[in-house]
Design an enzyme around this catalytic site. Sequence first.
Site, mmCIF file in Angstrom:
data_model
loop_
_atom_site.group_PDB
_atom_site.id
_atom_site.type_symbol
_atom_site.label_atom_id
_atom_site.label_comp_id
_atom_site.label_asym_id
_atom_site.label_seq_id
_atom_site.Cartn_x
_atom_site.Cartn_y
_atom_site.Cartn_z
ATOM 1 N N THR A 218 -6.043 62.926 -37.795
ATOM 2 C CA THR A 218 -5.164 61.852 -37.312
ATOM 3 C C THR A 218 -3.900 62.475 -36.739
ATOM 4 O OG1 THR A 218 -5.954 60.419 -39.064
ATOM 5 C CG2 THR A 218 -3.879 59.791 -38.020
ATOM 6 N N GLN B 287 -15.131 59.523 -34.467
ATOM 7 C CA GLN B 287 -15.199 59.145 -35.880
ATOM 8 C C GLN B 287 -14.742 57.687 -35.996
ATOM 9 O OE1 GLN B 287 -12.363 60.426 -38.860
ATOM 10 N NE2 GLN B 287 -14.026 61.152 -40.150
ATOM 11 N N TYR C 29 -11.517 55.117 -47.365
ATOM 12 C CA TYR C 29 -11.451 54.058 -46.371
ATOM 13 C C TYR C 29 -12.622 53.096 -46.614
ATOM 14 C CZ TYR C 29 -7.797 56.969 -44.573
ATOM 15 O OH TYR C 29 -6.631 57.688 -44.487
ATOM 16 N N ARG D 280 -19.780 60.983 -42.288
ATOM 17 C CA ARG D 280 -18.915 61.890 -43.055
ATOM 18 C C ARG D 280 -18.723 61.348 -44.465
ATOM 19 N NH1 ARG D 280 -12.864 64.599 -42.387
ATOM 20 N NH2 ARG D 280 -13.714 66.686 -42.621
ATOM 21 N N ARG E 110 -6.668 71.879 -39.144
ATOM 22 C CA ARG E 110 -5.252 72.226 -39.002
ATOM 23 C C ARG E 110 -5.074 73.448 -38.109
ATOM 24 N NH1 ARG E 110 -4.299 72.057 -45.384
ATOM 25 N NH2 ARG E 110 -6.527 72.484 -45.338
HETATM 26 C C1 PHB Z 1 -4.872 60.562 -42.471
HETATM 27 O O1 PHB Z 1 -4.531 59.917 -41.474
HETATM 28 O O2 PHB Z 1 -4.042 61.072 -43.230
HETATM 29 C C2 PHB Z 1 -6.301 60.718 -42.754
HETATM 30 C C3 PHB Z 1 -7.216 60.105 -41.933
HETATM 31 C C4 PHB Z 1 -8.564 60.261 -42.189
HETATM 32 C C5 PHB Z 1 -8.966 61.026 -43.270
HETATM 33 C C6 PHB Z 1 -8.041 61.627 -44.082
HETATM 34 C C7 PHB Z 1 -6.707 61.481 -43.830
HETATM 35 O O3 PHB Z 1 -10.254 61.184 -43.521
#
Ligand code: PHB
Length: 404
Positions: free
Chosen positions: A38, A113, A195, A242, A344
């Site tokens: 994100t 995704q 989520y 996922r 990252r």
């Molecule tokens: C986030 O936006 O922090 C985030 C989004 C999706 C994820 C994990 C973290 O799977």
Amino acid sequence: MSESTEIKIRALGDTKLFQPIQVGSNTLNQRIAFAPTTRRRATEDHTPVDLELEYYTKRAQAPGTLIITEATFASPQGSGSSRVPGIFTEKHVQAWKKINDSIHREGSFSSIQLWHLGRAADPKNLKDKGLPFLAPSAAYINEESEQNAIKAGNELRAFTLEEIKDLVNNQYPTAAKNALAAGFDYIELHSAHGYTLSQFLNPVSNKRTDEYGGSIENRARLILEIVDKLIPIVGANRLAIRLSPWATFQTSAPEGEEIHTYILKELEKRADQGNELAYVSLVEPRVSGNADVDKDKQQGNNDFANKIWKGKLIKAGNYTYDAPDFKDLLRDIEDNRTLIGFSRFFTSNPDLVNRLKHGYPLLKYDRDTFYNPNNWGYNTYNNHDETEVFDEKKEQGRVGVALA
Ligand code: PHB
């Protein structure tokens, strides 16, 4: 460049990581994916912009790389945070199409995704759009979320059965069709990290007493119904999922091995019938959501998945922790069907693939820049052989412009 801003790595060009691998009907040149991150640079109406175009194009520069774009709202009801892209309007489709065309011009592939926030949404954001705040059950993530919901006049309530059917028959199929129209090569269902789809899997957030709650079969029903609905629409070879068996991000207990064993066995059954999904993406226990997990707090491992699921796997989560050697990475790709996801370090190294191949040092990322809607810290990183000096003020002020 001072020592502390780089990590030293060994060259991986002569390892299996750099052997081609088939995913669905495409062949990737190496077993590396950009796992979703994100980054919040879309417009308020959830349209991706030129900043994302530039960002993904540069990260697709090594032909045959799999770019999994940032989590993207499948529907208005699945939304509930700002500056995140969506795939539910024609404008979204057109903008993503430009990004995908560009990724394809680099010779790489893209996966979207599909994101649905459920109880992780901001209730005020939904309220402003005239939408209810929905989750498997009326169980808040935490007190802050409850206070926010009360303040917004949008208290959490459980999906009705009809609203669940709408997810299966309308929201996900519409998003999937839009994703195909936008030129994505794969469609990944985000069923991880607390989520909506992961909320159904976890008894912490799913306290339903109907056919979508209680037993493992019931809690896994929704995700499998969505998979079965989408296979004929997009083709199993474009569909992916996922999962995060060990994460406690946005929940108090991980989903654990048992329900994922069941899900993977069910997916294997579909594979046996000629409908093998393109890949299953697993979050490694070294990370949870957007953060590393301390070594002494890590629980479980994903070895169980390899014993059940015979198709392609993407594993992601701090595979750089044991650089320069990458012992875990090299062990995990031994099975000849695992790809490694990086996130990252893809943000701070647009040419990450080339650096891994040749053993060029990796530039460390700056977490403080993550999630900021401006551009500094995203399109302000060089390839190994580039020396551009970026103007921080200018890049900070760079607002995303609609794609022409
Ligand atoms: C986030 O936006 O922090 C985030 C989004 C999706 C994820 C994990 C973290 O799977």
